[in-house]
Design an enzyme around this catalytic site. Structure first.
Site, PDB file in Angstrom:
ATOM      1  N   GLU A   1      37.150  32.599  43.596  1.00 26.46           N
ATOM      2  CA  GLU A   1      38.207  32.453  42.595  1.00 26.46           C
ATOM      3  C   GLU A   1      38.260  31.047  42.011  1.00 26.46           C
ATOM      4  O   GLU A   1      38.538  30.876  40.827  1.00 26.46           O
ATOM      5  CB  GLU A   1      39.590  32.781  43.191  1.00 26.46           C
ATOM      6  CG  GLU A   1      40.700  32.435  42.202  1.00 26.46           C
ATOM      7  CD  GLU A   1      42.026  33.075  42.462  1.00 26.46           C
ATOM      8  OE1 GLU A   1      42.318  33.413  43.617  1.00 26.46           O
ATOM      9  OE2 GLU A   1      42.783  33.231  41.488  1.00 26.46           O
TER      10      GLU A   1
ATOM     11  N   ASP B   1      38.050  35.194  47.990  1.00 26.90           N
ATOM     12  CA  ASP B   1      39.307  34.553  47.601  1.00 26.90           C
ATOM     13  C   ASP B   1      39.774  33.702  48.776  1.00 26.90           C
ATOM     14  O   ASP B   1      40.162  34.238  49.814  1.00 26.90           O
ATOM     15  CB  ASP B   1      40.364  35.607  47.229  1.00 26.90           C
ATOM     16  CG  ASP B   1      41.533  34.957  46.507  1.00 26.90           C
ATOM     17  OD1 ASP B   1      41.677  33.720  46.590  1.00 26.90           O
ATOM     18  OD2 ASP B   1      42.310  35.687  45.861  1.00 26.90           O
TER      19      ASP B   1
ATOM     20  N   ILE C   1      42.415  31.834  49.194  1.00 26.95           N
ATOM     21  CA  ILE C   1      43.824  32.131  49.489  1.00 26.95           C
ATOM     22  C   ILE C   1      44.269  33.197  48.504  1.00 26.95           C
ATOM     23  O   ILE C   1      44.407  32.927  47.309  1.00 26.95           O
ATOM     24  CB  ILE C   1      44.722  30.884  49.367  1.00 26.95           C
ATOM     25  CG1 ILE C   1      44.334  29.840  50.423  1.00 26.95           C
ATOM     26  CG2 ILE C   1      46.192  31.284  49.526  1.00 26.95           C
ATOM     27  CD1 ILE C   1      45.245  28.623  50.457  1.00 26.95           C
ATOM     28  N   ASP C   2      44.462  34.415  48.969  1.00 23.26           N
ATOM     29  CA  ASP C   2      45.007  35.463  48.117  1.00 23.26           C
ATOM     30  C   ASP C   2      46.503  35.520  48.385  1.00 23.26           C
ATOM     31  O   ASP C   2      46.931  35.766  49.522  1.00 23.26           O
ATOM     32  CB  ASP C   2      44.359  36.820  48.419  1.00 23.26           C
ATOM     33  CG  ASP C   2      44.896  37.870  47.472  1.00 23.26           C
ATOM     34  OD1 ASP C   2      44.580  37.801  46.276  1.00 23.26           O
ATOM     35  OD2 ASP C   2      45.687  38.722  47.913  1.00 23.26           O
TER      36      ASP C   2
ATOM     37  N   THR D   1      48.580  32.954  46.495  1.00 22.02           N
ATOM     38  CA  THR D   1      48.848  31.509  46.441  1.00 22.02           C
ATOM     39  C   THR D   1      50.339  31.214  46.241  1.00 22.02           C
ATOM     40  O   THR D   1      50.864  30.245  46.793  1.00 22.02           O
ATOM     41  CB  THR D   1      48.004  30.850  45.324  1.00 22.02           C
ATOM     42  OG1 THR D   1      46.623  31.020  45.659  1.00 22.02           O
ATOM     43  CG2 THR D   1      48.291  29.383  45.188  1.00 22.02           C
TER      44      THR D   1
ATOM     45  N   ASP E   1      40.164  39.408  44.437  1.00 23.62           N
ATOM     46  CA  ASP E   1      41.421  39.936  44.979  1.00 23.62           C
ATOM     47  C   ASP E   1      41.193  41.239  45.751  1.00 23.62           C
ATOM     48  O   ASP E   1      41.979  41.579  46.632  1.00 23.62           O
ATOM     49  CB  ASP E   1      42.425  40.249  43.859  1.00 23.62           C
ATOM     50  CG  ASP E   1      42.820  39.035  43.039  1.00 23.62           C
ATOM     51  OD1 ASP E   1      43.048  37.971  43.635  1.00 23.62           O
ATOM     52  OD2 ASP E   1      42.924  39.162  41.793  1.00 23.62           O
TER      53      ASP E   1
HETATM   54  P1  2AM Z   1      46.042  35.074  43.930  1.00 21.52           P
HETATM   55  O1  2AM Z   1      47.237  34.683  44.700  1.00 21.52           O
HETATM   56  O2  2AM Z   1      44.762  34.869  44.656  1.00 21.52           O
HETATM   57  O3  2AM Z   1      46.021  34.447  42.547  1.00 21.52           O
HETATM   58  C1  2AM Z   1      49.986  38.919  43.326  1.00 21.52           C
HETATM   59  O4  2AM Z   1      50.672  39.984  42.794  1.00 21.52           O
HETATM   60  C2  2AM Z   1      48.537  39.302  43.523  1.00 21.52           C
HETATM   61  O5  2AM Z   1      47.840  39.401  42.278  1.00 21.52           O
HETATM   62  C3  2AM Z   1      47.777  38.264  44.310  1.00 21.52           C
HETATM   63  O6  2AM Z   1      46.778  38.916  45.034  1.00 21.52           O
HETATM   64  C4  2AM Z   1      47.217  37.335  43.245  1.00 21.52           C
HETATM   65  O7  2AM Z   1      46.068  36.668  43.682  1.00 21.52           O
HETATM   66  C5  2AM Z   1      46.906  38.330  42.150  1.00 21.52           C
HETATM   67  N1  2AM Z   1      47.067  37.776  40.823  1.00 21.52           N
HETATM   68  C6  2AM Z   1      48.010  36.910  40.414  1.00 21.52           C
HETATM   69  N2  2AM Z   1      47.907  36.656  39.082  1.00 21.52           N
HETATM   70  C7  2AM Z   1      46.863  37.389  38.633  1.00 21.52           C
HETATM   71  C8  2AM Z   1      46.243  37.563  37.352  1.00 21.52           C
HETATM   72  N3  2AM Z   1      46.684  36.942  36.255  1.00 21.52           N
HETATM   73  N4  2AM Z   1      45.179  38.380  37.275  1.00 21.52           N
HETATM   74  C9  2AM Z   1      44.732  38.991  38.392  1.00 21.52           C
HETATM   75  N5  2AM Z   1      45.263  38.882  39.614  1.00 21.52           N
HETATM   76  C10 2AM Z   1      46.326  38.088  39.755  1.00 21.52           C
HETATM   77 CA    CA Z   2      43.422  33.039  45.265  1.00 22.25          CA
END
Ligand code: 2AM
Ligand code: CA
Length: 273
Positions: free
Chosen positions: A65, A83, A85-86, A88, A208
């Site tokens: 990511e 990823d 940190i999924d 964040t 993700d």
């Molecule tokens: P992340 O924390 O690695 O960015 C939150 O609802 C989930 O959707 C998390 O797994 C987050 O991953 C992901 N996510 C957040 N914003 C996003 C975006 N704009 N497009 C795709 N995935 C997203």
């Molecule tokens: Ca992430």
């Protein structure tokens, strides 16, 4: 060391390192919008994993990511989709409820998936043909459930936008109840372990879902985009994850009737990674 043991080893080491870094001040930056955050820990964790993999397996390719592998446009050879940190936002606001997610594919075929809940120290793992495990305990094959007695996970944001509210609010209305965890990787792991019955979202990147998809499919769960197609590992996708019966029920009765609108959303949203 076998590749699979190496995968688990570096995941647990990365988790240990994240837990230690929580004692130090976080550096937070925004990415595509004010709510799209990245921290020094996301970047350091991806760099740690990248360096460990490239040192032991220089020929492996890595999509991450935080920028690794942006040039990758095919699935030849061994590909790690990471990823660091999924979840964040959970990491920043709660210091918990986030995961390291890793899927490994060999010539496009699933090799192994990992979702590691760093603060609870819970490791979800699967290899096709070997079953899926939660901290060493084998997960059961999923049984079909009906929407009326199911827990569905969805980010409430999708219920606040005119163009998606109409599609998704009937699903939430007819479900037993809804949940929202804020980490797609954990949502997949929770479907696989039966804590929830479905997870629906309109836009996820490969990092993700790559690890979680392998775990869910290993317990017989269905993972597709909302047009009913297999997920593309090189692009953003819409997502519906559920046991087989519930996946069919939600697709047939709630989502497919909006196929035309979803096709429009897809052609606008999902062309690029
Ligand atoms: P992340 O924390 O690695 O960015 C939150 O609802 C989930 O959707 C998390 O797994 C987050 O991953 C992901 N996510 C957040 N914003 C996003 C975006 N704009 N497009 C795709 N995935 C997203
Ligand atoms: Ca992430």
């Amino acid at each position: 060391m076998e590749l699979y043991d190496f995968l688990k080893d570096i995941t647990l080491q990365a988790g240990e390192s994240i837990r230690k870094q929580l004692n130090e001040p976080l550096e937070i930056e925004t990415k595509s919008n004010p709510n799209d955050l990245v921290t020094n820990v996301d970047k350091a964790t991806e760099a740690f994993l990248y360096n460990r993999i490239k040192t032991s397996y220089p020929e492996h390719r890595i999509i991450g990511e935080e920028g690794s592998g942006q040039e990758i446009d095919n699935l030849d050879g061994v590909i790690w989709i990471i990823d660091p940190i999924d979840g964040t936002l959970n990491f920043v606001h709660q210091q918990e409820n986030f995961a390291i997610s890793i899927g490994i594919f060999i010539d496009g075929k699933k090799y192994a998936g990992i979702v590691y809940d760093v603060m609870k120290d819970i490791l979800f793992e699967a290899r096709p043909g070997y079953g899926a495990y939660k901290n060493g305990e084998k997960l059961a094959i999923l049984e079909d459930s009906k929407l009326t007695t199911s827990l569905v996970s969805m980010n409430p944001n999708w219920l606040t936008k005119d163009f998606t509210q109409e599609i998704y609010s009937p699903i939430i209305k007819d479900a037993r109840s809804a949940r929202s965890y804020g980490s797609a990787a954990l949502d997949f792991a929770y479907v696989a372990s039966g804590k929830i019955n479905a997870y629906i979202t309109l836009r996820l990147h490969p990092w993700d879902f790559a690890g979680g998809m392998i775990i869910v499919e290993e317990v017989g769960g269905y993972v597709t985009d909302q047009l009913g197609q297999p997920l593309n590992l090189l692009a953003a996708n819409s997502i519906i994850v559920a046991n087989k019966g519930l996946h069919h029920e939600i697709m047939d009765n709630y989502i497919t009737p909006f196929q035309e609108r979803l096709e429009q959303l897809h052609s606008g949203n999902f062309k690029k990674r």
